[in-house]
Design an enzyme around this catalytic site. Sequence first.
Site, PDB file in Angstrom:
ATOM      1  N   GLU A 174      37.478  19.186  11.877  1.00  0.00           N
ATOM      2  CA  GLU A 174      37.364  17.723  12.569  1.00  0.00           C
ATOM      3  C   GLU A 174      38.528  17.119  12.946  1.00  0.00           C
ATOM      4  O   GLU A 174      39.195  16.449  12.913  1.00  0.00           O
ATOM      5  CB  GLU A 174      36.785  16.700  11.413  1.00  0.00           C
ATOM      6  N   GLU A 331      27.647  20.730   9.339  1.00  0.00           N
ATOM      7  CA  GLU A 331      27.636  19.907   8.225  1.00  0.00           C
ATOM      8  C   GLU A 331      26.756  18.762   8.256  1.00  0.00           C
ATOM      9  O   GLU A 331      26.571  18.239   9.245  1.00  0.00           O
ATOM     10  CB  GLU A 331      29.098  19.353   7.787  1.00  0.00           C
TER      11      GLU A 331
HETATM   12  C1  GLA Z   1      33.644  15.893   6.987  1.00  0.00           C
HETATM   13  C2  GLA Z   1      34.590  17.119   6.740  1.00  0.00           C
HETATM   14  C3  GLA Z   1      34.504  17.570   5.339  1.00  0.00           C
HETATM   15  C4  GLA Z   1      33.797  16.602   4.375  1.00  0.00           C
HETATM   16  C5  GLA Z   1      32.839  15.875   4.747  1.00  0.00           C
HETATM   17  C6  GLA Z   1      32.417  14.704   3.825  1.00  0.00           C
HETATM   18  O1  GLA Z   1      32.494  16.323   7.852  1.00  0.00           O
HETATM   19  O2  GLA Z   1      34.727  18.211   7.500  1.00  0.00           O
HETATM   20  O3  GLA Z   1      35.534  18.295   4.945  1.00  0.00           O
HETATM   21  O4  GLA Z   1      35.146  15.686   4.124  1.00  0.00           O
HETATM   22  O5  GLA Z   1      33.172  15.251   5.909  1.00  0.00           O
HETATM   23  O6  GLA Z   1      31.409  14.144   4.568  1.00  0.00           O
END
Ligand code: GLA
Length: 709
Positions: A174, A331
Site C-alpha cells: 500500500e 485484500e
Molecule cells: C491494508 C494493509 C494490510 C492491513 C489491512 C487491514 O490493506 O495492506 O496490511 O493493514 O489494510 O485492513
Amino acid sequence: MPDLRPRPLPEVTILGHPAGQPVAARLPELDHLAYGGDYSPEQWPDEIWDRDYEAFDAARITTVTVGVFTWALTQPDEDVLDFSMLDKIVQRAADEGRSICLGTGTGALPPWMARKYPDITRVDFEGRRHRYGQRHNACWSSPDYRRLAAQIALRLAERYGSHPAVVAWHVGNEYGGRCYCELCAAEFRRWLKARYETLDELNEAWNTVFWSHRFTDWDEIEPPSALTEHWGGPGKTAFQGITLDFHRFSTDNALRQFRDEKGAIREHSELPVTTNFMGFFQPLDYHRWSADLDFASWDNYPRRYDEPWATALAHDLMRGLKDGAPFWLMEQTPSVTASRDVNPVRRPGIVRLWSWQAVAHGADSVLYFQMRASRGACEMTHGAVLDHSGRLDTRTFREVAGLGKEVETVGGILLGARTPTRCALVVDWDSWWAVEMADGPNRHLRYLSTITDWARPFWEAGAQLDVVPVTADLSAYDVVAAPLLHLVKGDTAARLRTVAERGGTVITGCLSGRADEDDRRFLADAPGPLAGLAGVRVAETDAAEPGVMNPVVFDGEGGASPAAGEMVFEVLVPDGAEVLARYGADFYAGEPAITRRAVAVDGGREGHVWYVGTQLDATGLSRIVTDALERHDLVGPYADVPGLEFATRIAASGQTVDFLLHHGPRDATIRLHASGTDLLTGRDLSAGDVIVLHPADVIVLRRTRPAPR
Ligand code: GLA
Ligand code: ZN
C-alpha cells in the site's frame, strides 16, 4: 557471509502519463481463480500452522500471500540475512500445494535500519522528522532505503524466484504518504529541472509573478508543506502549480521505488510483479504506474453497504490500469476492519456478494486480509478467516468455506475474461488534486464523490463502465462521461470531440475546462477548450453550502421536475447548444443549467455533448445518463430492478458470463434475460424464467451459446 555489495540502481526517470506506452498485462499463471489471502505464520508456533492448513483445506484455499511484513526476520541486521523462517513458510505452503504470492516486505522497516540510517524515516507535512515506529513510512529519496530495499528484493528473488510454488511478486505494501525531507526537496528540484529545463519556464508555469515568488535559483524551491505554501492545511495551497508538481513528483518518486525493486527482482525472476493499490487513493496518481505493473491489484475495504456502485467503480479503475485486463483482488476483510472508529461486521452473504462483484468487474482472484488474526498490536481485532480461537464453526469461516467451494466450482473459466464496455468515465488525478487543493468556489466539493455520483446511473442501468485516463484512446466508446475535468491537457478536447463527431455522447459539466496542465486559467470563457465542443459558455459561477439545493427544471415540464443542483451553480449561456434545463431559484432562476449540443454526423445521425452546470443530484444525473444510454441501446436488462447489479465478462473461450448481484434490501422478482447455466449451483436456467432474488443473492450465468446455424 552473503554478498551484500550495493548494486547499481536505475537512474531517476521522469514519467508522464502512459499515453502510447505498452500497458499489456501479464498475470500469474494459474488455472483457477486464486482464493486465499495474506498469511503471516511467522506469528505462530508450528502446531498452529498444522491446524491452519487443515482449515485451508476445508475452505479450499489455493493461494497465500506471505512475506509482506517479514523484513526484520529476513534481515535482522545489515550484514545478516536469515531466511530460515521464510524458507519454512514458503516450503510449507508449497508442500501443502498452495500457490504463493511473495512479498518483498519493504513496506515495514526493521528497527535497526531507522536507527542506523536516520534519513530513512520521513519528514512530515508539518516538518517533523519521524523516529522509528509504524509502517509505510520510508523516505523514497533515501539512498540507504533504496539500496536496502532493492537488495532484499534481489536476495528474495534469487532465493525464491524459481521456486515452483511462487506465482507472483507483491512489492512493498500500500504505497502512500509523502515526505518533505531535504533529500526529497533535492529530488523534487531535480524532477523540476528535468520537467522545465529553465527557471523561466518554471516561473511561467507556476505564475510566480504573483506574490513576488519569482525563483532565481533552483535551491530556493521548497516542497509545499505547512511551513511553506500550505499554512491553511493540506487542502489549501498558495500556489497550485507548485503543489500539483509536488504531487506528481511524489507519485513518480514512489513509482521509482517500485521500479527499483522490480528491477532487482528481474535479475532472477520473470514472474509477474504487482503492488497492492487502494482503489481511488488521492495521494498517488495510479495512472502513472500503469506501464510498470505487470498486473494491477488492490485492497477493497468499502465503507458503506449502500453504495455498491462506488466499489464497482473502484474495480473498474483497477481494470482500466491495464487496458481492460483482469486484476487481482489482493485484500478484503472476511468479516470486520479494525482501523475505523466503528467497525461493524459484514452482514451474512455480503463477503460472498462483494467477492463475486469483484470477479464480475474483472478480478481473477478473491483474496482476504487475513488468513489468521494477529495476537497483538493494532490489527488484532481485524477480521480473519480464522479468529484467535481457530474455530471452524464461526459464521465467517463457514461463509469463507462456502465461497471457496463456489470459486473452486467456477474453476478457470473466467481467467483472462474481458469486460465488454461501450461507456467510459474519464478520471484525472491532476484535476482531482486541483479541485481540492485551492480556494474557490466551493471547498466542500469532492472529486471522488462527484465521479461516484456520475457513475451511479450507469451502474443502475447495468451499463458497464471503463475508467480511463485523459490520455486514453476513446474511439471504442459510445458514451464518455468526463465530470470535473478541471484541467484540460494535451489533445484531450480533440479526442472528446471525435467521440461526438462519430455520433457518440459526451457528458461533462461544472468546473471543467477551467485550467491548463499547470493549473493556470485559460484566457478564455469557461469551459475553455471544451466551450466550442459543448456550445456553451459560463457567465458566472455561484456557490452554496452543501445541502442548499437549487431546483433544476427540465424544459417542458412546467416546474414538475424533482431534480436539483447543489454546491456549484454555473449560469450558462448557450452558443450552439440547446437549453435542456434551467435553475428554479435565486437571481438566476430561469437561466440555463444544463445544455446539450447536437453535432451533425454523416448519414443524418448526430452526436451529443451535454454540459451540466451544477453538481446535479441523482435524479437529474440519472435522467441525462439514461437518455444517453437509450440513444445507444446500452441499457441493461434489469435497469428497473432496484439494487440489482448486472455485469458481463467474455471468457477467453468466447463464452459470455453474466453476473446478477443483488445488493438491495428486499427480494426482487426478475424475468431472466438469457438462457444458461448458473455456475454457482449448476442449475440450468432459461430466458424468461421468473426468479426471486433474495438480498445478497448472486447468479453467475454462463450463457448457452446460440445453436450453430
Ligand atoms: C491494508 C494493509 C494490510 C492491513 C489491512 C487491514 O490493506 O495492506 O496490511 O493493514 O489494510 O485492513
Ligand atoms: Zn524524504
